[in-house]
Each structure stands twice: as C-alpha cells, then as structure tokens.
Enzyme design. Structure first.
Site, PDB file in Angstrom:
ATOM      1  N   GLU A   1     -82.574 -64.029  35.521  1.00 34.58           N
ATOM      2  CA  GLU A   1     -83.063 -63.048  34.555  1.00 34.58           C
ATOM      3  C   GLU A   1     -82.867 -63.510  33.109  1.00 34.58           C
ATOM      4  O   GLU A   1     -81.891 -64.208  32.839  1.00 34.58           O
ATOM      5  CB  GLU A   1     -82.407 -61.670  34.788  1.00 34.58           C
ATOM      6  CG  GLU A   1     -80.913 -61.612  34.592  1.00 34.58           C
ATOM      7  CD  GLU A   1     -80.350 -60.233  34.952  1.00 34.58           C
ATOM      8  OE1 GLU A   1     -80.550 -59.774  36.088  1.00 34.58           O
ATOM      9  OE2 GLU A   1     -79.712 -59.632  34.072  1.00 34.58           O
TER      10      GLU A   1
ATOM     11  N   GLY B   1     -79.309 -50.708  35.047  1.00 35.00           N
ATOM     12  CA  GLY B   1     -78.372 -49.876  35.820  1.00 35.00           C
ATOM     13  C   GLY B   1     -77.610 -48.863  34.979  1.00 35.00           C
ATOM     14  O   GLY B   1     -77.494 -47.695  35.338  1.00 35.00           O
TER      15      GLY B   1
ATOM     16  N   ILE C   1     -78.145 -53.866  42.946  1.00 35.59           N
ATOM     17  CA  ILE C   1     -77.877 -53.465  41.562  1.00 35.59           C
ATOM     18  C   ILE C   1     -76.642 -54.195  41.030  1.00 35.59           C
ATOM     19  O   ILE C   1     -76.080 -53.793  40.016  1.00 35.59           O
ATOM     20  CB  ILE C   1     -77.656 -51.932  41.431  1.00 35.59           C
ATOM     21  CG1 ILE C   1     -76.572 -51.453  42.401  1.00 35.59           C
ATOM     22  CG2 ILE C   1     -78.951 -51.178  41.629  1.00 35.59           C
ATOM     23  CD1 ILE C   1     -76.111 -50.027  42.116  1.00 35.59           C
TER      24      ILE C   1
ATOM     25  N   ARG D   1     -75.572 -58.251  40.975  1.00 35.10           N
ATOM     26  CA  ARG D   1     -75.980 -59.420  40.205  1.00 35.10           C
ATOM     27  C   ARG D   1     -77.000 -60.183  41.044  1.00 35.10           C
ATOM     28  O   ARG D   1     -76.921 -60.173  42.288  1.00 35.10           O
ATOM     29  CB  ARG D   1     -74.787 -60.350  39.899  1.00 35.10           C
ATOM     30  CG  ARG D   1     -73.858 -59.861  38.787  1.00 35.10           C
ATOM     31  CD  ARG D   1     -74.523 -59.867  37.422  1.00 35.10           C
ATOM     32  NE  ARG D   1     -73.639 -59.419  36.347  1.00 35.10           N
ATOM     33  CZ  ARG D   1     -73.548 -58.168  35.909  1.00 35.10           C
ATOM     34  NH1 ARG D   1     -74.274 -57.210  36.453  1.00 35.10           N
ATOM     35  NH2 ARG D   1     -72.740 -57.866  34.913  1.00 35.10           N
TER      36      ARG D   1
ATOM     37  N   ARG E   1     -63.872 -55.904  51.287  1.00 36.08           N
ATOM     38  CA  ARG E   1     -62.687 -56.656  51.702  1.00 36.08           C
ATOM     39  C   ARG E   1     -61.570 -55.707  52.119  1.00 36.08           C
ATOM     40  O   ARG E   1     -60.919 -55.885  53.125  1.00 36.08           O
ATOM     41  CB  ARG E   1     -62.188 -57.538  50.552  1.00 36.08           C
ATOM     42  CG  ARG E   1     -62.708 -58.946  50.634  1.00 36.08           C
ATOM     43  CD  ARG E   1     -62.186 -59.727  49.497  1.00 36.08           C
ATOM     44  NE  ARG E   1     -62.273 -58.919  48.274  1.00 36.08           N
ATOM     45  CZ  ARG E   1     -62.141 -59.412  47.049  1.00 36.08           C
ATOM     46  NH1 ARG E   1     -61.911 -60.669  46.883  1.00 36.08           N
ATOM     47  NH2 ARG E   1     -62.239 -58.638  45.989  1.00 36.08           N
TER      48      ARG E   1
ATOM     49  N   HIS F   1     -82.818 -54.789  34.785  1.00 35.35           N
ATOM     50  CA  HIS F   1     -81.354 -54.670  34.608  1.00 35.35           C
ATOM     51  C   HIS F   1     -80.999 -53.456  33.739  1.00 35.35           C
ATOM     52  O   HIS F   1     -80.409 -53.601  32.657  1.00 35.35           O
ATOM     53  CB  HIS F   1     -80.774 -55.960  34.012  1.00 35.35           C
ATOM     54  CG  HIS F   1     -79.314 -56.143  34.350  1.00 35.35           C
ATOM     55  ND1 HIS F   1     -78.728 -57.364  34.556  1.00 35.35           N
ATOM     56  CD2 HIS F   1     -78.324 -55.226  34.520  1.00 35.35           C
ATOM     57  CE1 HIS F   1     -77.437 -57.206  34.829  1.00 35.35           C
ATOM     58  NE2 HIS F   1     -77.171 -55.904  34.812  1.00 35.35           N
TER      59      HIS F   1
ATOM     60  N   GLY G   1     -66.540 -50.418  45.567  1.00 37.46           N
ATOM     61  CA  GLY G   1     -65.772 -50.056  44.378  1.00 37.46           C
ATOM     62  C   GLY G   1     -66.251 -48.715  43.869  1.00 37.46           C
ATOM     63  O   GLY G   1     -66.808 -47.908  44.622  1.00 37.46           O
ATOM     64  N   ARG G   2     -66.059 -48.512  42.576  1.00 35.74           N
ATOM     65  CA  ARG G   2     -66.395 -47.203  42.003  1.00 35.74           C
ATOM     66  C   ARG G   2     -67.879 -46.868  42.155  1.00 35.74           C
ATOM     67  O   ARG G   2     -68.239 -45.744  42.504  1.00 35.74           O
ATOM     68  CB  ARG G   2     -66.003 -47.171  40.522  1.00 35.74           C
ATOM     69  CG  ARG G   2     -64.511 -47.106  40.323  1.00 35.74           C
ATOM     70  CD  ARG G   2     -64.157 -47.467  38.898  1.00 35.74           C
ATOM     71  NE  ARG G   2     -64.167 -48.917  38.748  1.00 35.74           N
ATOM     72  CZ  ARG G   2     -63.205 -49.628  38.184  1.00 35.74           C
ATOM     73  NH1 ARG G   2     -62.170 -49.024  37.681  1.00 35.74           N
ATOM     74  NH2 ARG G   2     -63.271 -50.942  38.095  1.00 35.74           N
ATOM     75  N   ILE G   3     -68.743 -47.857  41.885  1.00 38.55           N
ATOM     76  CA  ILE G   3     -70.181 -47.564  41.944  1.00 38.55           C
ATOM     77  C   ILE G   3     -70.618 -47.372  43.399  1.00 38.55           C
ATOM     78  O   ILE G   3     -71.390 -46.460  43.714  1.00 38.55           O
ATOM     79  CB  ILE G   3     -70.987 -48.682  41.246  1.00 38.55           C
ATOM     80  CG1 ILE G   3     -70.589 -48.746  39.759  1.00 38.55           C
ATOM     81  CG2 ILE G   3     -72.491 -48.433  41.373  1.00 38.55           C
ATOM     82  CD1 ILE G   3     -71.144 -49.948  39.004  1.00 38.55           C
TER      83      ILE G   3
HETATM   84  C1  GLV Z   1     -74.161 -54.418  34.028  1.00 37.91           C
HETATM   85  O1  GLV Z   1     -74.751 -55.079  34.813  1.00 37.91           O
HETATM   86  C2  GLV Z   1     -72.756 -54.324  34.011  1.00 37.91           C
HETATM   87  O2  GLV Z   1     -72.084 -55.126  34.678  1.00 37.91           O
HETATM   88  O3  GLV Z   1     -72.224 -53.434  33.336  1.00 37.91           O
END
Ligand code: GLV
Length: 344
Positions: A271, A291, A240, A242, A181, A289, A158-160
């Site tokens: 977490e 990110g 990064i 879940r 996918r 967490h 995706g974007r990240i």
């Molecule tokens: C952080 O984990 C988010 O989903 O923005």
C-alpha cells in the site's frame, strides 16, 4: 544562556489544535503537507530532534536512526507499529509508543462493515446498478451469504478481535470461534460467546474469517494458498490487520476461481499500491486503510500520541510515564548496559 528547548518532528499534517500542544515544551517542526518520505529524508528529519510523532507511512529502523544521537522517543499514531524496527529502537534507547484502545471500537466497526459488504455483495451490487445493468428485479440477483447466525472466525483475539466478536455474538447471533496464541480468560470467552479452536479448525469452520493479528515475520502470509484451501468455498475473508498477513496473489486466485466467495480488505502488502489482480475482481471490497478513520477516533489517536511524546520526553502530568510504551523493557535494558559499560 537559556538552555535550548528540545526539538520534535511531526511527520504528517495531523490536527493542528492538538499538535500545537507540543509547543508548550518543544520546538516543533511539523509537516504541512502529506508527504511520502524516502529513508534518507526520514534520517535527515530525525538527525537533530529529541522526539518524533510519526504515522504508519514512516518506516524507521537502524539506517534512519543511525545519525540521530539526540532521539529519545517516537510516538506512532496507530496501534500497529510494524513500520518501526522496535528491536533497533530499543537497542538505541529510543522509546516507542503506540495508540491502543482509543481506536478499538472504530476499527472493529470497519471490520464488521467489510464483512457485511463482502458477504452481502454490497459494493459489487452498487457498481452493477451504477453501470446500468439492473434491467429487471430478479429472484437470483446478487445472492450472498448470511451474516446472522453464521460462524464467525477471528484470527488474533486482542482488543479489536474482541470488539468484532462482541458485535458478532451480541448483535448478529453468530457462533464465534477464535485462534490466538493465548486463550482468553473464561469469563471473557463467556461474555463474547467465543470458543478457542486450532488454526486448522478456524479455517475449516469459519463462514466469515476476520484477521486482526499483529504483523511480524511469524505472521507473514499466515493466510497463504494452503490456508485458503482449507477454508469453505462459500466463506468470506476480511483483513483489517496488515497487508503482509495475507498472500494477496493466492487470495486473488482463490477469489477468481470460486475457491472463496468474497473478501474485504483494508490493508495491502504494497500500500498505497493495490495489486491489479485484486482490482480486477468484483468479489472483493477494497478500502484504503481506513480502519480507525472516524474523526473522533483520529483525534483521540493524535491526542494520545502527543501526550505520549510529551511524557516520554519527561514533561507534562505523566512525565516519564507515557501510557502506551511498546519497548520499555528493551529501553531499560539498553540503559542498564550503558551504565554497566560506564562503570567498567
Ligand atoms: C492502523 O492500521 C493502526 O495500526 O492503527
């Protein structure tokens, strides 16, 4: 008599100057301290509000919304929304929104930082130095793996994921492989220098594998002992996304027994608890967490969530059109069902 203003709940302290904008339209109940809520406490907060701004800490499903007849919108401050039972919210006609785009670059930066820190043993080296173990410079101290020119694997594009690919390809001359996918359009693949491969090939070929896919029942422990066994023993794994994406016990075992060189984790299955098996290892970089945790990005996320809630509850310049709904179709279907039911 003047009509009562709609009420909204803000579950955690965010940025007051941004959250205060809600007061233009709503009566606002906002947490003033970071709070760990029980499911019952969340249900109590939702009982007589029309909307809520929540974070990934708050898990909201059937039980939490059962006694909330007025609730119409939940604005999640985060791109991931595995804390929300989207199906249950949709059935109840509650629109959920998230905060995509504004955090893409910041989160990709963190992914890359973890990759470099793990591959080049940055935190491990620092710890060793601080412990006073650096007696003399030696040729073989803290030998790690190269990042530049290596093969970067990305699971979830995706974007990240694309942001990470861009950094790897343009910044570090990496060969970029991805599994997702759906394949990216060819011009995007070309710009990112990215090639789609099967999951098995991704595992086998990556020198550094970054997981950036949404968490769901389908992706639970997608990186399990069998997947780890397919990876190179010299490889680095970065998660990064879940915590539940990676079987942490299998990962700890692979790291402890030389079947994987290093890992970088920003997210955890339980977490804020982190497994002792991971805490005991030196070859895993652990961050809490963070990110999207740059000041500018966290402000942008709260701004988007607040705008989404205002719009979802029918106010502001985008009234009725929040920019990032995640279950609009389900809410529309629930509304149709209700109308059909009324006509009968
Ligand atoms: C952080 O984990 C988010 O989903 O923005």
């Amino acid at each position: 008599m003047a009509e009562a203003r709609p009420r909204v709940w803000v579950s955690q302290p965010l940025f007051d100057d941004i959250v205060d904008r809600l007061q233009q339209y709503f009566e606002v109940v906002a947490a003033t301290e970071v709070t760990a809520y029980t499911p019952e406490a969340i249900a109590a907060q939702l009982r007589d509000v029309d909307g809520a701004v929540v974070t990934l800490n708050e898990r909201i499903g059937t039980a939490e919304i059962a006694g909330a007849p007025r609730l119409r919108a939940i604005a999640n401050v985060g791109v991931g929304y595995s804390n929300l039972d989207i199906a249950a919210l949709g059935d109840a006609g509650i629109l959920a929104t998230n905060t995509p785009d504004v955090l893409t670059g910041t989160t990709a930066d963190l992914g890359f930082a973890l990759l470099m820190a793990a591959a080049r043993r940055i935190t491990e080296s620092e710890r060793w130095l601080r412990e006073g173990q650096w007696g003399q410079w030696s040729f073989s101290t803290m030998l790690g793996a190269d990042v530049h020119g290596s093969t970067l694997g990305i699971l979830g594009m995706g974007r990240i994921g694309q942001g990470i690919a861009r950094r790897g390809h343009h910044g570090f001359g990496m060969r970029v492989l991805y599994h997702n996918r759906s394949r990216l359009p060819q011009p995007v693949e070309r710009e990112l220098g990215a090639q789609w491969v099967s999951f098995e090939d991704l595992l086998a070929q990556a020198d550094h594998l970054v997981t950036v896919l949404p968490y769901s029942a389908d992706t639970h422990h997608i990186i399990d002992a069998a997947a780890l066994a397919r990876m190179k023993s010299t490889a680095t794994l970065v998660n990064i996304a879940r915590g539940g994406i990676v079987d942490e016990l299998a990962l700890a075992d692979a790291l402890a027994n030389g079947r994987l060189a290093a890992a970088g984790l920003d997210v955890y299955e339980g977490e804020p608890a982190v497994r002792p098996e991971l805490l005991a290892l030196r070859n895993v970089v652990l961050t809490p967490h963070i990110g999207s945790a740059s000041l500018a990005t966290r402000r942008a996320m709260v701004t988007l969530a607040v705008d989404n809630l205002i719009a979802a509850l029918g106010h502001g310049p985008q009234a009725g059109r929040p920019s990032s709904p995640v279950n609009a179709d389900a809410v529309a279907a629930a509304a149709m069902k209700k109308t059909a039911g009324c006509k009968r």
